[in-house]
Design an enzyme around this catalytic site. Structure first.
Site, PDB file in Angstrom:
ATOM      1  N   ASP A   1       0.866  -1.174   0.000  1.00  0.00           N
ATOM      2  CA  ASP A   1       0.000   0.000   0.000  1.00  0.00           C
ATOM      3  C   ASP A   1       0.906   1.228   0.000  1.00  0.00           C
ATOM      4  OD1 ASP A   1      -2.047   1.769   0.247  1.00  0.00           O
ATOM      5  OD2 ASP A   1      -3.019   0.746   1.923  1.00  0.00           O
TER       6      ASP A   1
ATOM      7  N   ASP B   1      -2.686   2.578  -6.041  1.00  0.00           N
ATOM      8  CA  ASP B   1      -1.742   2.614  -4.918  1.00  0.00           C
ATOM      9  C   ASP B   1      -1.740   1.348  -4.069  1.00  0.00           C
ATOM     10  OD1 ASP B   1      -4.244   2.986  -3.949  1.00  0.00           O
ATOM     11  OD2 ASP B   1      -3.754   4.659  -2.626  1.00  0.00           O
ATOM     12  N   GLU B   2      -2.342   0.262  -4.581  1.00  0.00           N
ATOM     13  CA  GLU B   2      -2.472  -0.927  -3.750  1.00  0.00           C
ATOM     14  C   GLU B   2      -2.391  -2.166  -4.628  1.00  0.00           C
ATOM     15  OE1 GLU B   2      -5.822  -2.279  -0.872  1.00  0.00           O
ATOM     16  OE2 GLU B   2      -6.056  -0.120  -1.212  1.00  0.00           O
TER      17      GLU B   2
END
Lengths: 379, 362
Positions: free
Chosen positions: B9, B103-104
């Site tokens: 993350d 973003d993950e």
């Protein structure tokens, strides 16, 4: 106004014009049927501005006038009226009382002056069709057009009717397949050349209306902006699409040299079976003439739905082996609208258009029918 | 085989990218999101979070809480670029990579002889190679990997070995669990359930009677750290779209047409690059007064032809009945897609058949 009319005539007129009711338009009056009475005749009209249908029936008009009655009530009503020879309609306090045998109804009326005027044809028809011929023309082409939800190009939602040299050529395409029907027409002025581009959905409505009529002949009128189809006491009018239909003649394959003669019913049924196991995205079936050249293998294969394979005899050996894939639906669409016992499928290469035409003993309804279909390339 | 799932993350991703690209913003509160009157916060930097700013908060409220923060519009192109860079690093450890968002991502390290060493390597390489901080969790399944990376935020690494799972989960507050929103949390709290340990104590029967059999059993599994959902490498996309917000509103129809053509071309390029076909075409237009209009049509057969998409987009725009003169701040072109397992061949060469619209056109 006060009128008496045979129930049968009344119901016929309501049913006929109801195909043009504009119930879903923002103008409420278009959900109405205009009933105009004068000189022993009733004229029923409905329109959604795209199309208009007028139907005349005999009646005893005791006093003339015009009403607009709610189509959404009249249409189901005429199907359920009690058995009685006649219906009587009388205006009373802004409502119209319809009496039929032991039953009566009071119908609200809508403002007759808000009902749009519908265009009337000029004095001279452009040409005439035998009714069954026109029905075949529509039935074998309109299906091939694009639906309005599929396109932004109005032209491809239409059927192009090319009038020329004593014949009419109906053509419709969705950009991947093309249906053409050529028939002789009566009364086309010598040297006349012109086209009518009519919405396919509208023509399907015309088909429905004509199917319920006994008139043997349909007269066609046009002023370039509207087309009118007059069959007996029924007039069907519609707007013409003011766009250029693509030049379809140039995409008809002229030199496809692999002719496959197939029994139509068997071919159709095999395609319907193979469609079940066709890949969902493409709906494609593969047609393959193996090296032996005496049969056609129809097959489909998909990731999730399994695979199928079937062999059909060829009435005549193919000149060479070939393998090509089509969207099954497109072939089925054409084959199921034909009546001949045999069809010829003309191919050239796996990435070139195929051509279907009736073969063997050609059914009279298949005369002048031609179907062009582009293959899909399986990756 | 022992399962090892890694969850990465990126910390305050959009804001961190802005701070990376604009050194003067480092150490300062940065808020990325819609700057218009109806904008919402997409990401707040850790500096901004201290002022109580969080994602999905109305931008106007964020401005009140911290007027001195830098308020920036998102630059998705740049974030995608960085995201691809991170994915490239992850892919060098396992081909089974599931991006959850920019973003993950989850990475399946099962079968890897040294999952822990590789987790440490990933945790070191991402900041080294991108200049951005990330939180990493390594655990026997996706559920635990995500909880582990959450617990390591910001910038940490947390490894959960199977024998540590119970001890890790027990003290966790129930609202940290997947699927437990404020409402469920309140419901549970009212019955004295605050931690995962309390959940387990309650047992399957009670949970099911409180929350229904479906959610009850799901939560029971979660409370026991059970999750067998696979890491699905790049899930099948359902649709592609491209949008552009203009610095100055567009008023000229020709410019609108040009922009739609560019957007359609970009969608077509992505279709071709990734092996998809468009089944539908849709457009989105946001006007100066922020009214947003969309239209869509279903193509008769799927295509990746930019000219077809562009023509459809322009025609759909005309169908909006909202002239360009009203001022357009955003345009978008999108398509529902299907795998390109086939290619339909058009009957007519090129889609742009000449048409002659006349006044009779509606």
């Amino acid at each position: 106004m006060e009128i008496v009319c045979r129930q049968e005539d009344f119901a016929f007129a309501v049913r006929t014009v109801s195909h043009a009711l504009g119930g879903r338009t923002p103008m409420p009056v278009l959900g109405g049927i205009r009933v105009h009475g004068a000189t022993q005749q009733l004229e029923f009209t409905a329109t959604d501005l795209e199309r208009a249908i007028t139907c005349r029936v005999p009646a005893q008009v005791k006093s003339g006038g015009t009403w607009v009655l709610p189509g959404g009530v009249l249409t189901p009503l005429v199907g359920r009226l009690p058995g009685s020879e006649q219906v009587q309609l009388v205006e009373k306090d802004g409502r119209v009382r319809l009496t039929c045998g032991p039953a009566w109804f009071e119908l609200p009326t809508m403002a007759a002056d808000e009902f749009p005027d519908t265009a009337t044809p000029g004095p001279q028809p452009l040409c005439r069709f035998a009714t069954p011929t026109l029905l075949e023309c529509i039935g074998q082409t309109a299906f091939a057009a694009l639906r309005p939800s599929e396109t932004t190009r109005l032209a491809l939602t239409g059927v192009d009717i090319v009038l020329k040299d004593g014949s009419a050529k109906f053509a419709a395409t969705n950009g991947y397949r093309l249906a053409i029907k050529r028939v002789p027409v009566e009364g086309l002025p010598l040297g006349y050349e012109g086209t009518l581009l009519v919405d396919a959905g509208v023509l399907n409505d015309l088909h429905r209306v004509l199917s319920g009529l006994e008139a043997a002949e349909v007269q066609v009128f046009s002023d370039g902006r509207q087309a009118h189809f007059l069959a007996g006491s029924v007039l069907f009018s519609c707007r013409l699409i003011q766009e250029q239909f693509p030049d379809f003649e140039r995409v008809i394959p002229k030199d496809n040299d692999v002719g496959l003669y197939l029994p139509r019913e068997e071919f159709l049924e095999a395609l319907r079976r193979m469609e079940i196991t066709a890949a969902e995205e493409s709906g494609a079936v593969t047609l393959e003439v193996p090296a032996s050249k005496d049969q056609l293998e129809v097959s489909s294969d998909s990731k999730d739905r399994g695979a199928g394979h079937e062999v059909l005899p060829l009435a005549k050996a193919a000149p060479k082996p070939i393998k090509i894939a089509f969207k099954a639906e497109y072939l089925i669409d054409a084959l199921r609208r034909m009546g001949s016992s045999q069809v010829a499928l003309w191919l050239a290469a796996s990435d070139r258009a195929g051509l279907i035409e009736p073969a063997g003993e050609i059914a009279s309804g298949d005369e002048g029918f031609l179907y062009v279909c582009m293959p899909v390339r399986l990756l | 085989m022992e399962r090892w799932i890694l969850h990465v993350d990126m910390d305050a991703f959009y804001a961190a990218v802005e701070q990376l690209d604009h050194p003067e913003l480092r150490g300062q509160p940065v808020v990325v999101g819609g700057l218009g009157p109806r904008g919402v916060v997409a990401t707040a930097s850790y500096e901004a979070r201290r002022f109580g700013i969080y994602s999905a908060m109305p931008m106007a409220k964020a401005r009140r809480l911290c007027p001195q923060a830098a308020f920036l519009a998102p630059r998705f192109h740049r974030y995608e670029e960085v995201s691809h860079q991170v994915q490239g690093i992850l892919r060098s450890y396992s081909p089974t990579l599931e991006p959850v968002s920019l973003d993950e991502a989850f990475v399946d390290l099962s079968g890897n002889p040294e999952p822990e060493a590789h987790a440490w390597a990933i945790h070191r390489r991402i900041p080294e190679e991108t200049g951005l901080s990330c939180s990493v969790g390594l655990a026997p399944n996706k559920l635990l990997a995500k909880l582990a990376s959450d617990s390591a935020k910001p910038g940490g690494l947390r490894i959960l070995r199977p024998e540590e799972v119970d001890g890790f989960l027990s003290p966790l507050a129930v609202d940290k669990l997947w699927g437990v929103g404020p409402q469920t949390a309140r419901k549970l709290q009212a019955r004295g359930v605050r931690t995962v340990a309390d959940l387990r104590q309650a047992g399957l029967g009670l949970l099911s009677s409180w929350l229904g059999p479906h959610f009850g059993s799901e939560l029971w599994q979660v409370a026991h750290g059970q999750d067998d959902s696979p890491v699905v490498p790049s899930p099948e996309p359902k649709s592609f779209s491209q949008e552009r917000t203009f610095d100055d509103d567009l008023h000229d129809p020709e410019t609108v047409r040009e922009e739609l053509r560019n957007l359609a071309q970009e969608v077509a390029e992505r279709l071709k690059a990734e092996g998809y076909l468009a089944r539908t075409v849709r457009i989105k237009a946001r006007y100066a007064n922020f009214s947003t209009h969309t239209r869509q049509l279903r193509l008769p057969l799927p295509t990746d032809d930019g000219a077809v998409l562009s023509e459809a987009a322009w025609a759909l725009f005309q169908r909006l009945g909202q002239p360009a003169e009203f001022g357009i701040r955003l345009l978008g072109v999108g398509a529902d897609v299907t795998r390109a397992t086939f290619r339909p061949l058009p009957l007519f060469a090129g889609p742009g058949q000449p048409t002659r619209p006349t006044s009779a056109d509606p």
